[in-house]
Design an enzyme around this catalytic site. Structure first.
Site, short mmCIF file in Angstrom:
data_model
loop_
_atom_site.label_atom_id
_atom_site.label_comp_id
_atom_site.label_asym_id
_atom_site.label_seq_id
_atom_site.Cartn_x
_atom_site.Cartn_y
_atom_site.Cartn_z
CE1 TYR A 111 -3.25 2.86 0.32
CE2 TYR A 111 -2.77 3.00 2.67
CZ TYR A 111 -3.41 3.48 1.55
OH TYR A 111 -4.20 4.61 1.65
CG ASP A 162 -3.80 2.14 -3.65
OD1 ASP A 162 -3.39 2.78 -4.64
OD2 ASP A 162 -4.59 2.62 -2.81
CG HIS A 260 -9.11 0.87 -4.15
ND1 HIS A 260 -7.96 1.15 -4.85
CD2 HIS A 260 -9.20 1.83 -3.19
CE1 HIS A 260 -7.38 2.24 -4.35
NE2 HIS A 260 -8.13 2.66 -3.34
#
EC number: 3.1.11.2
Length: 269
Positions: A111, A162, A260
Protein backbone atom coordinates in the site's frame (compact mmCIF):
# COMPACT_ATOMS: atom_id res chain seq x y z
CA UNK A 1 1.10 -25.59 -12.14
CA UNK A 2 -0.95 -22.42 -12.09
CA UNK A 3 -0.80 -19.84 -9.32
CA UNK A 4 -3.62 -17.31 -9.04
CA UNK A 5 -2.95 -14.08 -7.18
CA UNK A 6 -5.26 -11.21 -6.26
CA UNK A 7 -4.93 -7.74 -4.81
CA UNK A 8 -7.62 -5.58 -3.18
CA UNK A 9 -7.56 -2.27 -1.34
CA UNK A 10 -10.42 -2.96 1.07
CA UNK A 11 -10.53 0.54 2.63
CA UNK A 12 -10.94 -0.97 6.10
CA UNK A 13 -11.06 -4.74 6.63
CA UNK A 14 -13.47 -4.47 9.57
CA UNK A 15 -15.91 -2.42 7.50
CA UNK A 16 -15.82 -4.57 4.36
CA UNK A 17 -16.11 -7.80 6.35
CA UNK A 18 -19.61 -6.70 7.39
CA UNK A 19 -20.73 -6.36 3.78
CA UNK A 20 -22.02 -9.06 1.39
CA UNK A 21 -18.99 -8.42 -0.82
CA UNK A 22 -16.73 -10.14 1.74
CA UNK A 23 -18.03 -13.42 0.29
CA UNK A 24 -15.84 -12.72 -2.75
CA UNK A 25 -12.81 -12.85 -0.46
CA UNK A 26 -13.90 -16.00 1.35
CA UNK A 27 -15.09 -18.02 -1.65
CA UNK A 28 -12.86 -17.26 -4.65
CA UNK A 29 -10.17 -19.65 -5.88
CA UNK A 30 -7.11 -17.39 -5.59
CA UNK A 31 -4.02 -18.96 -4.03
CA UNK A 32 -2.59 -15.69 -2.71
CA UNK A 33 -4.51 -12.51 -1.87
CA UNK A 34 -2.91 -9.23 -0.89
CA UNK A 35 -5.09 -6.70 0.92
CA UNK A 36 -4.25 -3.04 1.39
CA UNK A 37 -5.54 -0.30 3.67
CA UNK A 38 -6.69 -2.80 6.28
CA UNK A 39 -6.84 0.04 8.85
CA UNK A 40 -6.47 -2.28 11.83
CA UNK A 41 -3.94 -3.84 14.15
CA UNK A 42 -4.24 -7.51 15.11
CA UNK A 43 -5.69 -6.69 18.52
CA UNK A 44 -8.62 -4.99 16.76
CA UNK A 45 -9.42 -8.01 14.59
CA UNK A 46 -11.48 -11.13 15.16
CA UNK A 47 -11.08 -14.65 13.83
CA UNK A 48 -13.41 -13.72 10.96
CA UNK A 49 -10.93 -11.09 9.76
CA UNK A 50 -7.72 -13.08 9.95
CA UNK A 51 -8.87 -16.49 8.73
CA UNK A 52 -9.60 -17.65 5.18
CA UNK A 53 -10.15 -21.35 4.37
CA UNK A 54 -6.87 -23.12 3.63
CA UNK A 55 -4.73 -20.02 4.12
CA UNK A 56 -2.13 -18.62 6.43
CA UNK A 57 -2.31 -14.88 6.99
CA UNK A 58 0.39 -12.28 7.56
CA UNK A 59 -0.52 -8.78 8.72
CA UNK A 60 1.62 -5.65 8.68
CA UNK A 61 -0.15 -2.96 10.67
CA UNK A 62 0.65 0.67 11.28
CA UNK A 63 2.36 1.41 14.60
CA UNK A 64 2.45 5.18 14.08
CA UNK A 65 -1.33 5.57 14.09
CA UNK A 66 -4.19 3.16 14.75
CA UNK A 67 -6.83 2.70 12.07
CA UNK A 68 -4.40 3.82 9.36
CA UNK A 69 -2.81 2.15 6.34
CA UNK A 70 -1.97 -1.54 6.86
CA UNK A 71 -1.47 -4.56 4.59
CA UNK A 72 -2.12 -8.29 4.78
CA UNK A 73 -1.49 -11.40 2.71
CA UNK A 74 -3.52 -14.61 2.80
CA UNK A 75 -1.76 -17.53 1.14
CA UNK A 76 -2.42 -21.19 0.43
CA UNK A 77 1.22 -21.52 -0.64
CA UNK A 78 3.80 -21.97 2.09
CA UNK A 79 6.29 -19.08 1.96
CA UNK A 80 9.99 -19.74 2.33
CA UNK A 81 10.43 -16.41 4.08
CA UNK A 82 8.24 -13.59 5.40
CA UNK A 83 9.26 -9.95 5.86
CA UNK A 84 7.17 -7.01 7.01
CA UNK A 85 8.00 -3.43 5.97
CA UNK A 86 10.97 -2.27 3.88
CA UNK A 87 14.50 -2.68 5.28
CA UNK A 88 15.07 1.11 5.48
CA UNK A 89 13.90 2.34 8.94
CA UNK A 90 12.87 5.67 7.41
CA UNK A 91 10.03 3.88 5.61
CA UNK A 92 8.93 1.58 8.42
CA UNK A 93 6.03 1.93 10.84
CA UNK A 94 3.07 2.56 8.55
CA UNK A 95 2.39 -1.10 7.74
CA UNK A 96 2.80 -0.70 4.00
CA UNK A 97 4.64 -3.83 2.80
CA UNK A 98 4.29 -7.58 3.18
CA UNK A 99 7.02 -9.51 1.36
CA UNK A 100 6.82 -13.28 0.96
CA UNK A 101 9.44 -15.38 -0.78
CA UNK A 102 7.98 -18.31 -2.70
CA UNK A 103 9.70 -21.06 -4.69
CA UNK A 104 9.51 -19.24 -8.02
CA UNK A 105 9.43 -15.54 -7.09
CA UNK A 106 9.50 -12.81 -4.48
CA UNK A 107 6.01 -11.48 -3.81
CA UNK A 108 5.37 -7.94 -2.57
CA UNK A 109 2.01 -6.65 -1.45
CA UNK A 110 2.18 -2.87 -1.05
CA UNK A 111 0.00 0.00 0.00
CA UNK A 112 2.19 2.76 -1.36
CA UNK A 113 1.86 6.25 0.16
CA UNK A 114 -0.44 8.87 -1.28
CA UNK A 115 0.57 12.48 -1.74
CA UNK A 116 -1.31 13.81 1.27
CA UNK A 117 -2.92 17.21 1.58
CA UNK A 118 -2.28 20.04 -0.83
CA UNK A 119 0.14 22.70 0.38
CA UNK A 120 -0.89 26.34 0.66
CA UNK A 121 0.94 29.64 0.37
CA UNK A 122 1.09 32.19 3.19
CA UNK A 123 -2.35 33.53 2.32
CA UNK A 124 -3.93 30.07 2.46
CA UNK A 125 -4.22 29.70 -1.30
CA UNK A 126 -3.64 26.12 -2.59
CA UNK A 127 -0.35 25.60 -4.40
CA UNK A 128 -0.98 23.73 -7.69
CA UNK A 129 0.96 20.47 -7.89
CA UNK A 130 2.37 20.76 -4.36
CA UNK A 131 1.40 18.12 -1.80
CA UNK A 132 2.71 17.48 1.70
CA UNK A 133 3.70 13.83 1.40
CA UNK A 134 4.88 13.62 -2.21
CA UNK A 135 8.58 13.77 -1.15
CA UNK A 136 8.00 10.90 1.32
CA UNK A 137 6.04 9.02 -1.34
CA UNK A 138 8.83 9.31 -3.88
CA UNK A 139 11.45 8.31 -1.30
CA UNK A 140 9.38 5.26 -0.40
CA UNK A 141 9.17 4.24 -4.06
CA UNK A 142 12.94 4.62 -4.48
CA UNK A 143 13.58 2.51 -1.36
CA UNK A 144 11.22 -0.17 -2.61
CA UNK A 145 12.76 -0.13 -6.10
CA UNK A 146 16.29 -0.52 -4.77
CA UNK A 147 15.28 -3.44 -2.54
CA UNK A 148 13.34 -5.16 -5.32
CA UNK A 149 16.30 -4.81 -7.65
CA UNK A 150 18.59 -6.38 -5.05
CA UNK A 151 16.24 -9.33 -4.51
CA UNK A 152 15.75 -9.70 -8.24
CA UNK A 153 19.33 -10.92 -8.51
CA UNK A 154 18.18 -14.16 -6.88
CA UNK A 155 14.54 -14.57 -8.04
CA UNK A 156 12.00 -12.73 -10.18
CA UNK A 157 9.67 -10.16 -8.61
CA UNK A 158 5.88 -9.98 -8.43
CA UNK A 159 4.48 -6.83 -6.85
CA UNK A 160 0.85 -5.92 -6.40
CA UNK A 161 -1.13 -3.31 -4.60
CA UNK A 162 -2.36 0.25 -4.54
CA UNK A 163 0.40 2.34 -6.09
CA UNK A 164 -1.57 5.60 -5.79
CA UNK A 165 -0.39 6.56 -9.29
CA UNK A 166 -2.16 6.44 -12.65
CA UNK A 167 0.65 5.86 -15.12
CA UNK A 168 -0.70 7.09 -18.46
CA UNK A 169 -3.61 9.23 -19.64
CA UNK A 170 -5.44 6.04 -20.57
CA UNK A 171 -5.38 5.05 -16.90
CA UNK A 172 -7.80 7.68 -15.66
CA UNK A 173 -11.06 9.09 -16.93
CA UNK A 174 -10.10 12.77 -16.76
CA UNK A 175 -6.35 13.15 -17.32
CA UNK A 176 -6.40 16.77 -18.47
CA UNK A 177 -7.95 18.07 -15.25
CA UNK A 178 -5.67 16.01 -12.98
CA UNK A 179 -2.17 16.92 -14.16
CA UNK A 180 -1.59 18.96 -10.99
CA UNK A 181 -3.28 16.52 -8.62
CA UNK A 182 -1.37 13.92 -6.65
CA UNK A 183 -1.66 10.52 -8.26
CA UNK A 184 -0.99 11.98 -11.70
CA UNK A 185 1.87 14.40 -11.07
CA UNK A 186 4.82 14.26 -13.49
CA UNK A 187 7.24 13.13 -10.77
CA UNK A 188 4.89 10.34 -9.69
CA UNK A 189 4.36 9.11 -13.22
CA UNK A 190 8.12 9.33 -13.80
CA UNK A 191 8.65 6.66 -11.16
CA UNK A 192 6.44 4.23 -13.08
CA UNK A 193 8.37 5.15 -16.23
CA UNK A 194 11.58 4.25 -14.42
CA UNK A 195 10.03 1.08 -13.02
CA UNK A 196 8.81 -0.22 -16.36
CA UNK A 197 12.02 0.80 -18.12
CA UNK A 198 13.91 -1.35 -15.58
CA UNK A 199 11.94 -4.36 -16.81
CA UNK A 200 8.81 -4.48 -14.67
CA UNK A 201 5.74 -5.32 -16.73
CA UNK A 202 2.26 -3.91 -16.14
CA UNK A 203 0.51 -7.26 -16.59
CA UNK A 204 -2.96 -5.86 -17.29
CA UNK A 205 -1.59 -3.95 -20.28
CA UNK A 206 -0.17 -7.19 -21.70
CA UNK A 207 -3.76 -8.17 -22.47
CA UNK A 208 -5.41 -4.76 -22.88
CA UNK A 209 -2.67 -2.52 -24.30
CA UNK A 210 -4.81 0.26 -25.75
CA UNK A 211 -8.17 -0.02 -24.02
CA UNK A 212 -9.44 2.86 -21.95
CA UNK A 213 -12.21 2.74 -19.39
CA UNK A 214 -10.52 0.15 -17.15
CA UNK A 215 -10.24 1.53 -13.62
CA UNK A 216 -9.71 0.18 -10.10
CA UNK A 217 -10.63 3.18 -7.90
CA UNK A 218 -13.58 5.56 -7.92
CA UNK A 219 -14.17 8.47 -5.54
CA UNK A 220 -16.87 7.88 -2.96
CA UNK A 221 -17.41 11.63 -2.59
CA UNK A 222 -18.55 12.16 -6.18
CA UNK A 223 -20.26 8.75 -6.56
CA UNK A 224 -17.93 8.27 -9.49
CA UNK A 225 -18.34 4.52 -9.81
CA UNK A 226 -21.85 4.79 -11.24
CA UNK A 227 -20.52 6.75 -14.21
CA UNK A 228 -17.12 4.96 -14.30
CA UNK A 229 -15.14 8.15 -13.70
CA UNK A 230 -12.19 6.32 -12.20
CA UNK A 231 -8.46 5.81 -11.95
CA UNK A 232 -6.38 2.67 -12.52
CA UNK A 233 -3.97 2.87 -9.60
CA UNK A 234 -3.89 -0.80 -8.51
CA UNK A 235 -1.42 -3.00 -10.37
CA UNK A 236 0.25 -6.35 -10.74
CA UNK A 237 3.78 -5.90 -12.02
CA UNK A 238 6.16 -8.77 -12.75
CA UNK A 239 9.83 -8.55 -13.62
CA UNK A 240 10.71 -9.34 -17.22
CA UNK A 241 11.91 -12.85 -16.35
CA UNK A 242 8.29 -13.85 -15.70
CA UNK A 243 6.80 -12.50 -18.93
CA UNK A 244 6.33 -15.99 -20.36
CA UNK A 245 4.67 -17.19 -17.14
CA UNK A 246 1.85 -14.64 -17.25
CA UNK A 247 -1.35 -16.28 -18.46
CA UNK A 248 -4.02 -13.74 -17.51
CA UNK A 249 -4.55 -10.43 -15.73
CA UNK A 250 -7.97 -9.12 -14.78
CA UNK A 251 -9.82 -6.26 -13.10
CA UNK A 252 -12.81 -7.53 -11.11
CA UNK A 253 -14.82 -4.34 -11.29
CA UNK A 254 -18.08 -6.12 -10.44
CA UNK A 255 -16.89 -6.62 -6.84
CA UNK A 256 -18.13 -3.84 -4.61
CA UNK A 257 -17.57 -3.19 -0.89
CA UNK A 258 -14.71 -0.71 -1.22
CA UNK A 259 -13.84 2.34 -3.31
CA UNK A 260 -11.34 0.02 -5.03
CA UNK A 261 -12.08 -3.27 -6.80
CA UNK A 262 -9.89 -6.39 -6.77
CA UNK A 263 -7.44 -7.24 -9.52
CA UNK A 264 -6.03 -10.65 -10.40
CA UNK A 265 -3.03 -12.33 -12.01
CA UNK A 266 -2.55 -15.91 -13.19
CA UNK A 267 0.98 -17.31 -13.48
CA UNK A 268 1.96 -20.73 -14.81
CA UNK A 269 5.13 -22.66 -13.97
Amino acid sequence: MQIKLASWNVNGIRAVAKKPDWQWFLNNDYDVIGLQETKASLDQLTKDHIERPGCKSYFCSSVVKKGYSGTAVFTKLEPLKVELELPDPVYQGEGRIVHLEFEHFHFFNGYFPNGGVQLEDESGKPLPGKFKRVPYKMGFFDSFFNYAQELRKTKPIVVCGDFNIAHHEIDLARPKTNTKNTGFLPEERAFLDKFTEAGYIDTFRMFHPDEGGHYTWWSYKTRARASNVGWRIDYFFVSEELRGNVKDAVIENQVMGSDHCPIGLTLEF
